[in-house]
Design an enzyme around this catalytic site. Structure first.
Site, PDB file in Angstrom:
ATOM      1  N   ASP A  53      36.434  53.925 144.496  1.00  0.00           N
ATOM      2  CA  ASP A  53      35.075  53.756 144.249  1.00  0.00           C
ATOM      3  C   ASP A  53      34.842  52.900 142.980  1.00  0.00           C
ATOM      4  O   ASP A  53      35.038  51.672 142.900  1.00  0.00           O
ATOM      5  CB  ASP A  53      34.220  54.708 144.184  1.00  0.00           C
ATOM      6  CG  ASP A  53      32.696  54.471 144.256  1.00  0.00           C
ATOM      7  OD1 ASP A  53      32.379  53.436 144.212  1.00  0.00           O
ATOM      8  OD2 ASP A  53      31.668  55.491 144.184  1.00  0.00           O
ATOM      9  N   ASP A  76      34.194  64.320 150.877  1.00  0.00           N
ATOM     10  CA  ASP A  76      33.183  65.494 151.164  1.00  0.00           C
ATOM     11  C   ASP A  76      31.806  64.940 150.802  1.00  0.00           C
ATOM     12  O   ASP A  76      31.998  64.093 149.937  1.00  0.00           O
ATOM     13  CB  ASP A  76      33.542  66.513 150.168  1.00  0.00           C
ATOM     14  CG  ASP A  76      33.609  66.345 148.865  1.00  0.00           C
ATOM     15  OD1 ASP A  76      34.329  65.338 148.373  1.00  0.00           O
ATOM     16  OD2 ASP A  76      32.695  66.831 148.023  1.00  0.00           O
ATOM     17  N   LYS A 123      40.940  67.073 145.468  1.00  0.00           N
ATOM     18  CA  LYS A 123      41.086  67.622 146.944  1.00  0.00           C
ATOM     19  C   LYS A 123      41.151  66.589 148.036  1.00  0.00           C
ATOM     20  O   LYS A 123      41.853  66.453 148.973  1.00  0.00           O
ATOM     21  CB  LYS A 123      40.024  68.804 147.462  1.00  0.00           C
ATOM     22  CG  LYS A 123      39.610  69.577 146.489  1.00  0.00           C
ATOM     23  CD  LYS A 123      38.933  70.866 147.227  1.00  0.00           C
ATOM     24  CE  LYS A 123      38.555  71.967 146.272  1.00  0.00           C
ATOM     25  NZ  LYS A 123      37.527  71.557 144.962  1.00  0.00           N
ATOM     26  N   GLY A 124      40.431  65.596 147.759  1.00  0.00           N
ATOM     27  CA  GLY A 124      40.066  64.407 148.670  1.00  0.00           C
ATOM     28  C   GLY A 124      41.329  63.899 149.692  1.00  0.00           C
ATOM     29  O   GLY A 124      41.223  63.706 150.505  1.00  0.00           O
ATOM     30  N   PHE A 130      28.125  55.497 150.906  1.00  0.00           N
ATOM     31  CA  PHE A 130      28.708  56.830 150.844  1.00  0.00           C
ATOM     32  C   PHE A 130      29.452  57.130 151.951  1.00  0.00           C
ATOM     33  O   PHE A 130      28.747  57.449 152.911  1.00  0.00           O
ATOM     34  CB  PHE A 130      28.000  58.105 150.062  1.00  0.00           C
ATOM     35  CG  PHE A 130      28.513  58.990 149.657  1.00  0.00           C
ATOM     36  CD1 PHE A 130      29.113  59.201 148.261  1.00  0.00           C
ATOM     37  CD2 PHE A 130      28.813  60.310 150.179  1.00  0.00           C
ATOM     38  CE1 PHE A 130      29.769  60.186 147.641  1.00  0.00           C
ATOM     39  CE2 PHE A 130      29.616  61.259 149.664  1.00  0.00           C
ATOM     40  CZ  PHE A 130      29.952  61.290 148.477  1.00  0.00           C
ATOM     41  N   VAL A 131      30.717  57.714 152.130  1.00  0.00           N
ATOM     42  CA  VAL A 131      31.483  58.002 153.231  1.00  0.00           C
ATOM     43  C   VAL A 131      31.759  59.507 153.157  1.00  0.00           C
ATOM     44  O   VAL A 131      32.092  59.910 152.205  1.00  0.00           O
ATOM     45  CB  VAL A 131      32.440  57.020 153.773  1.00  0.00           C
ATOM     46  CG1 VAL A 131      31.817  55.654 154.157  1.00  0.00           C
ATOM     47  CG2 VAL A 131      33.373  57.025 152.550  1.00  0.00           C
ATOM     48  N   ARG A 141      34.928  67.360 155.131  1.00  0.00           N
ATOM     49  CA  ARG A 141      36.273  67.158 154.808  1.00  0.00           C
ATOM     50  C   ARG A 141      37.163  66.939 155.956  1.00  0.00           C
ATOM     51  O   ARG A 141      38.307  66.214 156.268  1.00  0.00           O
ATOM     52  CB  ARG A 141      37.073  67.878 153.703  1.00  0.00           C
ATOM     53  CG  ARG A 141      36.444  67.665 152.387  1.00  0.00           C
ATOM     54  CD  ARG A 141      37.498  68.286 151.315  1.00  0.00           C
ATOM     55  NE  ARG A 141      36.770  68.575 150.214  1.00  0.00           N
ATOM     56  CZ  ARG A 141      36.624  67.940 149.058  1.00  0.00           C
ATOM     57  NH1 ARG A 141      37.306  66.524 149.115  1.00  0.00           N
ATOM     58  NH2 ARG A 141      36.075  68.046 147.882  1.00  0.00           N
ATOM     59  N   GLU A 183      45.730  58.279 147.105  1.00  0.00           N
ATOM     60  CA  GLU A 183      44.263  58.438 146.833  1.00  0.00           C
ATOM     61  C   GLU A 183      43.381  58.538 148.269  1.00  0.00           C
ATOM     62  O   GLU A 183      43.832  57.646 149.117  1.00  0.00           O
ATOM     63  CB  GLU A 183      43.532  57.742 145.824  1.00  0.00           C
ATOM     64  CG  GLU A 183      43.319  58.211 144.362  1.00  0.00           C
ATOM     65  CD  GLU A 183      42.177  59.189 144.821  1.00  0.00           C
ATOM     66  OE1 GLU A 183      41.897  60.003 145.733  1.00  0.00           O
ATOM     67  OE2 GLU A 183      41.387  59.241 143.650  1.00  0.00           O
ATOM     68  N   ASP A 184      42.306  59.118 148.316  1.00  0.00           N
ATOM     69  CA  ASP A 184      41.514  59.046 149.515  1.00  0.00           C
ATOM     70  C   ASP A 184      40.882  57.659 149.396  1.00  0.00           C
ATOM     71  O   ASP A 184      40.705  56.737 150.317  1.00  0.00           O
ATOM     72  CB  ASP A 184      40.755  60.077 149.664  1.00  0.00           C
ATOM     73  CG  ASP A 184      39.917  60.401 148.390  1.00  0.00           C
ATOM     74  OD1 ASP A 184      39.843  59.798 147.304  1.00  0.00           O
ATOM     75  OD2 ASP A 184      39.083  61.575 148.418  1.00  0.00           O
TER      76      ASP A 184
HETATM   77  P1  IMP Z   1      36.141  56.701 141.415  1.00  0.00           P
HETATM   78  O1  IMP Z   1      36.810  57.201 140.215  1.00  0.00           O
HETATM   79  O2  IMP Z   1      34.764  56.011 141.255  1.00  0.00           O
HETATM   80  O3  IMP Z   1      37.239  55.545 142.050  1.00  0.00           O
HETATM   81  O4  IMP Z   1      35.953  57.729 142.359  1.00  0.00           O
HETATM   82  C1  IMP Z   1      37.027  58.347 142.829  1.00  0.00           C
HETATM   83  C2  IMP Z   1      36.668  59.779 143.771  1.00  0.00           C
HETATM   84  O5  IMP Z   1      35.355  59.795 143.842  1.00  0.00           O
HETATM   85  C3  IMP Z   1      37.416  59.681 144.931  1.00  0.00           C
HETATM   86  O6  IMP Z   1      38.722  60.294 144.887  1.00  0.00           O
HETATM   87  C4  IMP Z   1      36.554  60.656 145.985  1.00  0.00           C
HETATM   88  O7  IMP Z   1      36.792  61.908 145.707  1.00  0.00           O
HETATM   89  C5  IMP Z   1      35.043  60.494 145.212  1.00  0.00           C
HETATM   90  N1  IMP Z   1      34.396  59.440 145.940  1.00  0.00           N
HETATM   91  C6  IMP Z   1      34.167  58.209 145.752  1.00  0.00           C
HETATM   92  N2  IMP Z   1      33.456  57.508 146.630  1.00  0.00           N
HETATM   93  C7  IMP Z   1      33.139  58.464 147.621  1.00  0.00           C
HETATM   94  C8  IMP Z   1      32.607  58.535 148.886  1.00  0.00           C
HETATM   95  O8  IMP Z   1      31.887  57.361 149.394  1.00  0.00           O
HETATM   96  N3  IMP Z   1      32.567  59.767 149.716  1.00  0.00           N
HETATM   97  C9  IMP Z   1      33.303  60.852 149.150  1.00  0.00           C
HETATM   98  N4  IMP Z   1      33.796  60.878 147.947  1.00  0.00           N
HETATM   99  C10 IMP Z   1      33.863  59.671 147.089  1.00  0.00           C
HETATM  100 MG    MG Z   2      35.418  64.202 146.136  1.00  0.00          MG
END
Ligand code: IMP
Ligand code: MG
Length: 176
Positions: free
Chosen positions: A100, A156, A40-41, A149-150, A162, A96-97
């Site tokens: 991480d 969210d 959803k992000g 964490f943001v 959100r 993508e939002d």
């Molecule tokens: P990744 O696979 O660790 O890169 O994370 C991807 C997903 O984790 C993102 O699309 C977000 O939905 C969620 N995410 C990662 N970091 C944050 C954060 O700081 N706040 C909120 N959601 C996050």
């Molecule tokens: Mg998420």
């Protein structure tokens, strides 16, 4: 946890998305672009970025969820909603939002490349610094942020926040 300080204001986000949208417009001129938002992000980034892209783009969405804890990605990605259309021969831009651990996108790229798109690129509003991740070529990046964490602008914490128009940091509550 509670909502902490504003990290990126709504004006800063809009200026950055305008810049990214201009770059996308130049790069895909004359091409048939399909923007794929990761739910959803990314729903807010997708809506606002797309309005800065001056091309007749098409849209699709995928919904993914990673198993495991609320604030960490496990790397095991489950597709909750796949694309509605085939992408063979298409120019695909994943929106993508935030990146991480990069594990979600790493998995998605492998999954989508098998379908033989003509090209596949990534646009992400936020990239967390100081995080070890598999090599990811992010063509359009918004902001680099510290590894905190943001929330807000689509992101969210436990399903909430959100709809904040800016990006803020989540903080521990307590006296310190
Ligand atoms: P990744 O696979 O660790 O890169 O994370 C991807 C997903 O984790 C993102 O699309 C977000 O939905 C969620 N995410 C990662 N970091 C944050 C954060 O700081 N706040 C909120 N959601 C996050
Ligand atoms: Mg998420």
């Amino acid at each position: 946890m509670k909502v902490g300080k504003v990290l990126i204001s709504d004006e800063e986000i809009d200026a950055k998305l305008a810049e990214m949208g201009r770059a996308i417009t130049e790069d895909y001129r004359g091409k048939d672009l399909l923007m794929v938002g990761i739910l959803k992000g990314a729903f807010i980034v997708m809506a606002d970025l797309a309005r800065h892209v001056d091309l007749p783009v098409e849209f699709d969405f995928m919904a993914v969820s990673s198993y495991g804890a609320a604030t960490k990605t496990s790397g095991v990605v489950r597709i909750l909603k796949d694309l509605d259309q085939e992408i063979a021969g298409r120019h695909v831009l994943i929106v993508e939002d935030i990146i991480d651990s990069g594990l979600t996108l790493h998995y998605l790229l492998r999954n989508l490349e098998v379908r033989q798109p003509e090209s596949i690129e990534i646009a992400a509003l936020l990239v967390k610094d100081g995080v070890e991740r598999p090599p990811l070529d992010v063509r359009y990046e918004g902001f680099h942020i510290p590894p905190e964490f943001v929330i807000g602008y689509g992101l969210d914490y436990a399903g909430k926040y959100r709809n904040l128009p800016h990006i803020a940091v989540m903080e521990e509550d307590g006296d310190g």
